[in-house]
Design a protein around this motif. Sequence first.
Motif, short mmCIF file in Angstrom:
data_model
loop_
_atom_site.label_atom_id
_atom_site.label_comp_id
_atom_site.label_asym_id
_atom_site.label_seq_id
_atom_site.Cartn_x
_atom_site.Cartn_y
_atom_site.Cartn_z
N VAL A 1 0.85 -1.18 0.00
CA VAL A 1 0.00 0.00 0.00
C VAL A 1 0.89 1.23 0.00
O VAL A 1 1.75 1.40 0.87
N SER A 2 0.72 2.09 -0.98
CA SER A 2 1.55 3.28 -1.10
C SER A 2 1.21 4.28 -0.01
O SER A 2 0.07 4.38 0.44
N HIS A 3 2.23 5.01 0.40
CA HIS A 3 2.05 6.04 1.41
C HIS A 3 1.64 7.33 0.72
O HIS A 3 2.33 7.79 -0.19
N ARG A 4 0.55 7.92 1.15
CA ARG A 4 -0.01 9.08 0.46
C ARG A 4 0.35 10.36 1.21
O ARG A 4 -0.37 10.81 2.09
N ALA A 5 1.47 10.92 0.85
CA ALA A 5 1.96 12.13 1.51
C ALA A 5 2.66 13.02 0.50
O ALA A 5 3.12 12.56 -0.55
N ALA A 6 2.73 14.31 0.81
CA ALA A 6 3.38 15.25 -0.09
C ALA A 6 3.83 16.48 0.68
O ALA A 6 3.25 16.83 1.72
N SER A 7 4.84 17.13 0.15
CA SER A 7 5.30 18.42 0.66
C SER A 7 5.35 19.41 -0.49
O SER A 7 5.86 19.08 -1.58
N VAL A 8 4.81 20.60 -0.26
CA VAL A 8 4.78 21.63 -1.29
C VAL A 8 5.22 22.95 -0.67
O VAL A 8 4.76 23.30 0.43
N LEU B 1 -2.16 12.01 4.04
CA LEU B 1 -3.58 11.66 4.00
C LEU B 1 -3.94 10.52 4.94
O LEU B 1 -5.10 10.36 5.31
N ASP B 2 -2.95 9.72 5.31
CA ASP B 2 -3.20 8.53 6.13
C ASP B 2 -2.67 8.71 7.55
O ASP B 2 -2.06 7.82 8.12
N GLY B 3 -2.92 9.88 8.11
CA GLY B 3 -2.42 10.18 9.44
C GLY B 3 -3.47 9.98 10.52
O GLY B 3 -4.42 9.21 10.38
N GLY C 1 -4.37 22.67 -1.36
CA GLY C 1 -4.99 21.91 -2.44
C GLY C 1 -3.96 21.21 -3.31
O GLY C 1 -4.14 20.05 -3.71
N GLN C 2 -2.85 21.89 -3.60
CA GLN C 2 -1.78 21.28 -4.38
C GLN C 2 -1.19 20.08 -3.66
O GLN C 2 -0.93 19.04 -4.28
N ALA C 3 -0.99 20.22 -2.36
CA ALA C 3 -0.43 19.12 -1.58
C ALA C 3 -1.41 17.94 -1.54
O ALA C 3 -1.00 16.78 -1.62
N PHE C 4 -2.69 18.24 -1.41
CA PHE C 4 -3.71 17.19 -1.40
C PHE C 4 -3.68 16.41 -2.71
O PHE C 4 -3.66 15.17 -2.72
N LYS C 5 -3.67 17.11 -3.83
CA LYS C 5 -3.67 16.46 -5.13
C LYS C 5 -2.41 15.63 -5.33
O LYS C 5 -2.45 14.50 -5.82
N ALA D 1 -10.37 23.81 -3.53
CA ALA D 1 -11.01 22.90 -4.48
C ALA D 1 -10.39 23.01 -5.87
O ALA D 1 -10.19 22.00 -6.55
N THR D 2 -10.08 24.23 -6.28
CA THR D 2 -9.49 24.43 -7.60
C THR D 2 -8.12 23.78 -7.70
O THR D 2 -7.82 23.06 -8.65
N ALA D 3 -7.27 24.01 -6.70
CA ALA D 3 -5.92 23.44 -6.71
C ALA D 3 -5.92 21.94 -6.53
O ALA D 3 -5.08 21.23 -7.09
#
Length: 199
Positions: free
Chosen positions: A3-10, A25-27, A79-83, A146-148
């Motif tokens: 299962v991939s880890h769903r995280a990001a830094s922007v 996202l999985d915190g 929003g960018q980090a979420f996407k 929502a847009t990002a």
Amino acid sequence: MSVSHRAASVARKTAETEISVTLDLDGDGTHQVSTGIGFLDHMIAALAKHSRMNLVLTCKGDLHVDDHHTTEDCGIVLGQAFKQALGEVKGIARFADAHCPLDEALSRAVIDISGRPYADVNLQLTREKIGDLSAEMLPHFLHSFATAAAITLHVDVLKGTNNHHMAESAFKALALALRKAVARTSFSDVPSTKGTLNA
């Protein structure tokens, strides 16, 4: 199957704001939020806590001008980090809705992680400001997010009299809907008849 880890830094720096976001996202809802605007911090913290997304968000903005650039840009970068954290949209619920009360206030949020940015936000706020935040910036934050994030978002305050309660119930409803929309399912396919939600 792993299962991939769903995280990001922007990180984003302009002449108006300097923002850094780390999102998982999985915190468990752990969060650190510092925008320079107390009520905006409160709303973003509620969003992180109740969506169970781990979030670190810092912003240094031109608050000597007003609260517009800081609020808008925080929505954009979140929003960018979420996407980015979500990656390819597959194996998730995609659609979700939630209601959340806060005393006399009641709000509803409906989400489609569709790849099509759209937001319809009706918070019914009557005050010019809540704390140090212009009330008009709350729907603008949600539109920017929502847009990002490239999601379809409907958020409505259904009833309420206290503007703090109304805004907070809306953000908590959004948090609960986000949590359900990104939930992994037992299916591994893209939840769309067109075969992709990333184009």
